[in-house]
Enzyme design. Structure first.
Site: not given
Length: 696
Positions: A130, A395
């Site tokens: 970096e 049901s």
């Protein structure tokens, strides 16, 4: 002669005057040239003075304008006095019932480590990739800027940046990522401030502890714990290179999303470390050879549940303004079982039967949710089919119909008629189209006879059925029409399962919940669930009767495929055209509901509640309760399912069930004869708990 002499004398005089005139003119011209040069010099000096003056004025005005611009940008700068407050957004950590981390929302920070506490290869990797000249510049690397400018011009695109670590820290701490002149000027101003305020080591320490490294992690320690399962103080050279490589594109290159890309980036970082002299080529090669696979912390065990719980946290606290720890009710083991079995069912028989989705929720009798799967794939669809999908229960809704019938005076042994019935212009059919005449209420429930459910609804009234369902916990809108008997109104799986939990909770009302307590970072209690028991909504007598009938469903009725090898009760459900298939049931330990269907409501290929849902329910319950002692059902239900599903004998517990049906035969009641084909006759000759027609 005298005359010639006078002429000569006269003629010679003009010559002298001309000569005298020339000599006098030369001296005058010289003076004029000197005077002109003096004037020019004077003019030049005046012009120079004006240039210098106006240049100074322009410089002063430029300085004023620049100062004003900087002052304006400085005025708009964020408060930079308290870095910690600027960088910490509230984090919500969800933990399972056993204390293991389940999920995390917001920014995740690990421990804060000083530079000397970290292995040297970690900061070296960051500097190498970096900001190689980090210790040589004062916050702005002009050489790096010139190099980046040249490369970008050469490539015709922005391929390199010239930001230093100090600039990156300034941007990450205080600014947004927008690409504007204002943001860049503010970044430079803050970089100079940081360099003035802190030492190089301090800036690097802050950077390493606050930089974003993907997956919601901030700082090298949080990232190391997430990706490798270890603190940053123990990362290897390869792991350090991988973390440093994430800085370029933390969301894109992290191992969770792209393991191969992260590995390639780590190799590039190692080579950069060799180029800068931090490590040797042999050390880089050894790191690549000895790399270990990432150990990514799992946040996706119960993502649907996590979303549901997070919404409740905000409701309970009225907002989140501090780090909090939420203790949930999830059982990680049962959750994993539910995930595995549901996906296996969808990919197996589900794929053959055109069932594209499924959902499951399992809870303790008091409503504490132990497992929740809201769909096939959370990454593909975050729609929670447990809590959000309104579907017709078919049901499975008959449980409330029959409970209302019991409360109106019926019993499981009451004789009811299974025959065609008409409600206005509606004539409901049984699942198989057959009618069996006079049957017990128990058999009609276990075999899910539609006509009987409609007759019971007519007896008690649709409004009574609706009131019964709402009393047990159904919160969706129910229409008090004849269709309520067969589950025509829509419900959520969570509501339906919570209502069934009443029968496992000794008849007390159940409110499904997923949070037991919430504490802040200091351990202060912010919320704790009220542990008071719910109101009694089903009497002990009716609880025992319902337990008896729902046990029959699992032992020999439509839900026999759900047998988990212990006492169980439940009910199947199938909506019209096989659009929805359900099984909801319980044991003494757990209440579980299962749904299969498609999001667009397209029909499945004859998937009924007694098939895929019942089988999935049985597998999850059997695995989830494996090793626990047998316990009877709450409410006094004595029926226990067969442990061997292949046993077609009528002895043992099945025999006890049939004893109750013997009274029916002794009364001389006979079913209406019907002409059957040989195959139908062979099917009819089977014990009725094994007939294929029982699949509702």
């Amino acid at each position: 002669m005298a005359e010639r002499s006078r002429k000569k004398s006269v003629s010679s005089q003009p010559s002298k005057r001309r000569g005298s005139g020339r000599n006098g003119g030369g001296r005058g011209a010289g003076k004029s040239r000197k005077s002109a040069r003096a004037v020019q010099a004077k003019r030049a000096a005046g012009l120079l003075r004006r240039i210098v003056t106006w240049s100074l004025v322009a410089t002063i005005w430029c300085g004023v304008m620049i100062a004003g611009l900087l002052a304006w940008y400085a005025y708009d700068l964020p408060e930079i006095g308290e870095i910690e407050k600027m960088t910490r957004r509230p984090n919500v950590t969800l933990v399972a019932a056993d204390g293991t981390r389940l999920a995390s929302f917001g920014d995740r920070f690990g421990a804060t480590y000083g530079l000397q506490e970290l292995p040297p290869h970690l900061p070296h990797a960051v500097i190498a990739v970096e900001d190689r000249r980090y210790y040589d510049h004062g916050g702005i690397d002009y050489r790096g800027l010139a190099r980046a400018f040249y490369v970008n011009i050469r490539d015709g695109r922005i391929s390199q940046g010239g930001s230093t670590l100090t600039q990156q820290l300034a941007k990450n701490l205080f600014l947004t990522s927008e690409r504007t002149l204002k943001r860049k000027i503010q970044e430079v101003m803050l970089a100079f401030w940081l360099e003035h305020r802190f030492t190089k080591d301090q800036i690097l320490t802050i950077y390493l502890n606050r930089v974003y490294l993907g997956a919601g992690t901030y700082g090298v320690d949080a990232a190391a714990r997430h990706y490798f399962g270890k603190p940053a103080t123990r990362v290897t050279l390869y792991e350090a290179a991988l973390l440093a490589g994430l800085l370029k594109a933390p969301s894109k290159l992290n191992p969770t999303r792209d393991p191969e890309g992260a590995d390639q980036r780590a190799a590039l970082v190692l080579q950069t470390m060799v180029d800068t002299g931090f490590i040797t080529a042999d050390e880089a090669e050894a790191a690549l050879q000895q790399k270990t696979p990432t150990h990514v912390a799992r946040d996706d065990v119960a993502p649907y549940f996590a979303d549901w719980v997070l919404a409740q946290v905000r409701d309970y606290l009225g907002g989140i303004d501090t780090d909090i720890r939420v203790v949930t009710t999830i059982d990680p083991s049962l959750q994993s079982i539910a995930n595995e079995e549901l996906i296996a069912a969808l990919n197996g028989d589900g794929a053959k039967s055109k069932a594209g989705q499924a959902a499951l929720v399992s809870m303790a009798p008091d409503g504490a949710i132990r497992a929740l799967v809201g769909g096939r794939d959370y990454a593909e669809s975050q729609f929670n089919r447990v809590t959000q999908a309104l579907r017709q229960p078919g049901s499975a809704f008959k449980t409330f119909v029959y409970l209302a019938g019991l409360e109106a005076g019926l019993t499981p042994d009451s004789i009811v008629k299974d025959a065609p019935v008409r409600v206005s212009n509606w004539t409901p059919d049984n699942y198989n189209g057959h009618y069996y005449g006079d049957v017990t209420l128990r058999e009609s429930f276990a075999r899910s006879m539609n006509s009987v459910a409609v007759r019971v609804t007519q007896k008690v009234g649709p409004k009574t059925v609706v009131a019964t369902a709402e009393r047990l916990g159904i919160s969706s809108e129910l229409r008090p029409t004849g269709g309520i008997a067969l589950g025509a109104s829509e419900v959520t799986l969570l509501d339906l399962t919570g209502a069934y939990a009443v029968f496992a909770n000794q008849g007390r009302r159940v409110l499904p919940y997923g949070i037991t307590e919430i504490r802040d970072a200091r351990g202060q209690l912010l919320f704790q669930r009220d542990r008071t028991t719910g109101d009694s909504v089903v009497s002990a007598q009716h609880l025992a009767q319902m337990s008896n009938m729902m046990s029959a469903v699992v032992v020999w009725g439509t839900g026999k495929a759900a047998q988990p090898g212990r006492a169980a009760a439940g009910k199947t459900g199938t909506s019209q055209d096989f659009r929805d298939a359900w099984f909801v049931g319980y044991t003494a330990e757990l209440v579980t509901g299962v749904w299969f269907g498609n999001d667009d409501s397209t029909p499945m290929d004859k998937v009924s509640g007694g098939s895929l849902p019942a089988r999935l329910w049985g597998r999850v319950m059997q695995r989830g309760l494996d090793g626990l002692p047998q316990r009877p059902l709450p409410g006094g239900g004595a029926l226990i399912a067969q442990t061997d599903s292949q046993d077609d004998s009528i002895g043992g517990f099945i025999g006890r069930i049939l004893k109750g049906l013997g009274a029916e035969q002794s009364t001389g009641t006979q079913r209406a004869p019907a002409q059957k084909s040989p195959s139908q006759q062979r099917e009819a000759d089977k014990p009725f708990w094994l007939r294929e027609e029982q699949r509702d």
